[in-house]
Design a protein around this motif. Sequence first.
Motif, PDB file in Angstrom:
ATOM      1  N   SER A   6      27.367  27.864  30.793  1.00  0.00           N
ATOM      2  CA  SER A   6      27.593  27.927  29.346  1.00  0.00           C
ATOM      3  C   SER A   6      28.730  28.906  29.128  1.00  0.00           C
ATOM      4  CB  SER A   6      26.337  28.392  28.600  1.00  0.00           C
ATOM      5  OG  SER A   6      26.639  28.634  27.227  1.00  0.00           O
ATOM      6  N   VAL A   7      29.610  28.611  28.166  1.00  0.00           N
ATOM      7  CA  VAL A   7      30.744  29.502  27.909  1.00  0.00           C
ATOM      8  C   VAL A   7      30.266  30.884  27.489  1.00  0.00           C
ATOM      9  CG1 VAL A   7      32.798  29.837  26.477  1.00  0.00           C
ATOM     10  CG2 VAL A   7      32.270  27.574  27.370  1.00  0.00           C
ATOM     11  N   ARG A   8      29.069  30.972  26.923  1.00  0.00           N
ATOM     12  CA  ARG A   8      28.583  32.285  26.512  1.00  0.00           C
ATOM     13  C   ARG A   8      28.315  33.207  27.700  1.00  0.00           C
ATOM     14  NH1 ARG A   8      23.962  29.082  25.172  1.00  0.00           N
ATOM     15  NH2 ARG A   8      22.165  29.499  26.494  1.00  0.00           N
ATOM     16  N   HIS A   9      28.334  32.677  28.921  1.00  0.00           N
ATOM     17  CA  HIS A   9      28.150  33.500  30.111  1.00  0.00           C
ATOM     18  C   HIS A   9      29.479  33.949  30.723  1.00  0.00           C
ATOM     19  CE1 HIS A   9      24.237  30.971  30.649  1.00  0.00           C
ATOM     20  NE2 HIS A   9      24.066  31.938  29.765  1.00  0.00           N
ATOM     21  N   LEU A  10      30.566  33.789  29.974  1.00  0.00           N
ATOM     22  CA  LEU A  10      31.887  34.074  30.536  1.00  0.00           C
ATOM     23  C   LEU A  10      31.979  35.485  31.102  1.00  0.00           C
ATOM     24  CD1 LEU A  10      34.836  33.281  31.050  1.00  0.00           C
ATOM     25  CD2 LEU A  10      35.357  33.984  28.701  1.00  0.00           C
ATOM     26  N   THR A  11      31.522  36.481  30.360  1.00  0.00           N
ATOM     27  CA  THR A  11      31.664  37.855  30.851  1.00  0.00           C
ATOM     28  C   THR A  11      30.824  38.114  32.104  1.00  0.00           C
ATOM     29  OG1 THR A  11      29.934  38.600  29.305  1.00  0.00           O
ATOM     30  CG2 THR A  11      32.223  38.765  28.569  1.00  0.00           C
ATOM     31  N   ALA A  12      29.776  37.304  32.317  1.00  0.00           N
ATOM     32  CA  ALA A  12      28.970  37.460  33.530  1.00  0.00           C
ATOM     33  C   ALA A  12      29.746  37.045  34.773  1.00  0.00           C
ATOM     34  CB  ALA A  12      27.685  36.644  33.410  1.00  0.00           C
ATOM     35  N   ALA A  13      30.823  36.266  34.588  1.00  0.00           N
ATOM     36  CA  ALA A  13      31.639  35.840  35.735  1.00  0.00           C
ATOM     37  C   ALA A  13      32.606  36.929  36.174  1.00  0.00           C
ATOM     38  CB  ALA A  13      32.417  34.577  35.375  1.00  0.00           C
ATOM     39  N   PHE A  14      32.978  37.830  35.275  1.00  0.00           N
ATOM     40  CA  PHE A  14      34.036  38.786  35.578  1.00  0.00           C
ATOM     41  C   PHE A  14      33.728  39.702  36.762  1.00  0.00           C
ATOM     42  CE2 PHE A  14      35.633  38.519  30.916  1.00  0.00           C
ATOM     43  CZ  PHE A  14      36.222  37.292  31.203  1.00  0.00           C
ATOM     44  N   PRO A  15      32.491  40.208  36.933  1.00  0.00           N
ATOM     45  CA  PRO A  15      32.230  41.060  38.104  1.00  0.00           C
ATOM     46  C   PRO A  15      32.489  40.374  39.450  1.00  0.00           C
ATOM     47  CG  PRO A  15      30.493  41.335  36.477  1.00  0.00           C
ATOM     48  CD  PRO A  15      31.335  40.187  36.003  1.00  0.00           C
ATOM     49  N   TYR A  16      32.375  39.033  39.490  1.00  0.00           N
ATOM     50  CA  TYR A  16      32.643  38.310  40.734  1.00  0.00           C
ATOM     51  C   TYR A  16      34.135  38.281  41.069  1.00  0.00           C
ATOM     52  CZ  TYR A  16      27.866  36.506  40.482  1.00  0.00           C
ATOM     53  OH  TYR A  16      26.490  36.404  40.437  1.00  0.00           O
ATOM     54  N   LEU A  17      34.969  38.652  40.106  1.00  0.00           N
ATOM     55  CA  LEU A  17      36.417  38.561  40.283  1.00  0.00           C
ATOM     56  C   LEU A  17      37.057  39.914  40.601  1.00  0.00           C
ATOM     57  CD1 LEU A  17      37.041  36.322  37.149  1.00  0.00           C
ATOM     58  CD2 LEU A  17      36.835  35.542  39.512  1.00  0.00           C
ATOM     59  N   VAL A  18      36.274  40.961  40.550  1.00  0.00           N
ATOM     60  CA  VAL A  18      36.817  42.315  40.705  1.00  0.00           C
ATOM     61  C   VAL A  18      36.788  42.740  42.173  1.00  0.00           C
ATOM     62  CG1 VAL A  18      36.519  44.742  40.087  1.00  0.00           C
ATOM     63  CG2 VAL A  18      36.106  42.954  38.377  1.00  0.00           C
ATOM     64  N   GLY A  19      37.961  43.083  42.689  1.00  0.00           N
ATOM     65  CA  GLY A  19      38.043  43.697  44.006  1.00  0.00           C
ATOM     66  C   GLY A  19      37.794  42.795  45.193  1.00  0.00           C
ATOM     67  N   TYR A  20      37.796  41.494  44.963  1.00  0.00           N
ATOM     68  CA  TYR A  20      37.523  40.590  46.084  1.00  0.00           C
ATOM     69  C   TYR A  20      38.794  40.153  46.799  1.00  0.00           C
ATOM     70  CZ  TYR A  20      35.195  37.026  48.865  1.00  0.00           C
ATOM     71  OH  TYR A  20      34.699  36.290  49.916  1.00  0.00           O
ATOM     72  N   GLY A  21      39.937  40.371  46.190  1.00  0.00           N
ATOM     73  CA  GLY A  21      41.192  39.984  46.821  1.00  0.00           C
ATOM     74  C   GLY A  21      41.751  38.669  46.348  1.00  0.00           C
ATOM     75  N   TYR A  22      41.154  38.081  45.304  1.00  0.00           N
ATOM     76  CA  TYR A  22      41.722  36.858  44.744  1.00  0.00           C
ATOM     77  C   TYR A  22      43.110  37.142  44.167  1.00  0.00           C
ATOM     78  CZ  TYR A  22      36.904  35.016  44.791  1.00  0.00           C
ATOM     79  OH  TYR A  22      35.650  34.602  45.155  1.00  0.00           O
ATOM     80  N   GLN A  23      44.005  36.186  44.370  1.00  0.00           N
ATOM     81  CA  GLN A  23      45.341  36.303  43.808  1.00  0.00           C
ATOM     82  C   GLN A  23      45.528  35.412  42.582  1.00  0.00           C
ATOM     83  OE1 GLN A  23      48.146  35.494  46.967  1.00  0.00           O
ATOM     84  NE2 GLN A  23      47.489  37.267  48.176  1.00  0.00           N
TER      85      GLN A  23
END
Length: 296
Positions: free
Chosen positions: A225-242
């Motif tokens: 659900s789009v309302r969970h957007l901010t819950a995705a952000f921790p998965y993107l921090v510091g992992y090395g994604y470009q």
Amino acid sequence: MKLEQANLIPLTKVLLALGFEPLDICINALVYDSPLHDKEPGSMIVRSEENTWHDSTIGKIGGVVDFVMLYLKSTNEDDTETDALRWLNNMVVKPGSAKSSNVVLLPGWRISRKDELEDLALIRYLEKRGIPSDLARKTYFEAYVQEVGTGKRMYTLAFENEDEGYSLRNIFMKGTVGPQTVTFKRGEVAKPKAVHLFKDSFDYLSALLRFPQYVSQHDSIVLNSVRHLTAAFPYLVGYGYQTLYSWMDNTERGNNATLAINRFVRTQDGLGHKPMNGLYRAFKDVNDWHVATSEC
């Protein structure tokens, strides 16, 4: 629900919920492919004023409940009049049509049984959304969901999230049980340089089908659900994604989500954002584009 009430439900609404729209509109009737078989296209005639149907291929005619009984029989479900009334009450009248973009919260429901995906109605629903059953079985399981207290029940697709909650989906509804959050799908390549962000599992599988190597190699996050957007952000921090590829809807809500992703990405060193919604700009979302443009 009583028989008289059930037969007042518009047949067009029931057919639309099953994914069927008119092939042709005549002066006093609508022409449909029949959900009861695949023998002959355009064999079902619906007369809206009378709220009756006639299937010339099987030589049957009737009202709403007659139709549902035959439909249940065609999907190998119990098909008595009582079964048809229960099916209409649980699946059409409540909680609503799957055409709605809203996700229904089901706090009073629980999953009482989980099986490998075999239900013919669920498989047909997936096929109409362009998702083959072999891929679906790797992604969903079939859930028997029951409302505590009333005993109302339904079969749904179930898609697990990272907190052991589930997104539920069938031809009639989108719902959730248990904790609500995102689903993380690990890609085939260790420590990939890119990650994909999808609104829901149908969009994820649609992109996976159309760009199998491109999507499967990278990690993916399904918001559910789009309302969970901010819950995705921790998965993107510091992992090395470009690169973060976002696949949001071409709607006001989807555009707002894309802007929110932009704002987040600007706070992350070394991470770029590539919105993908221009690829399907003429359609609401990835799955609508996939269904409309797929050769099959």
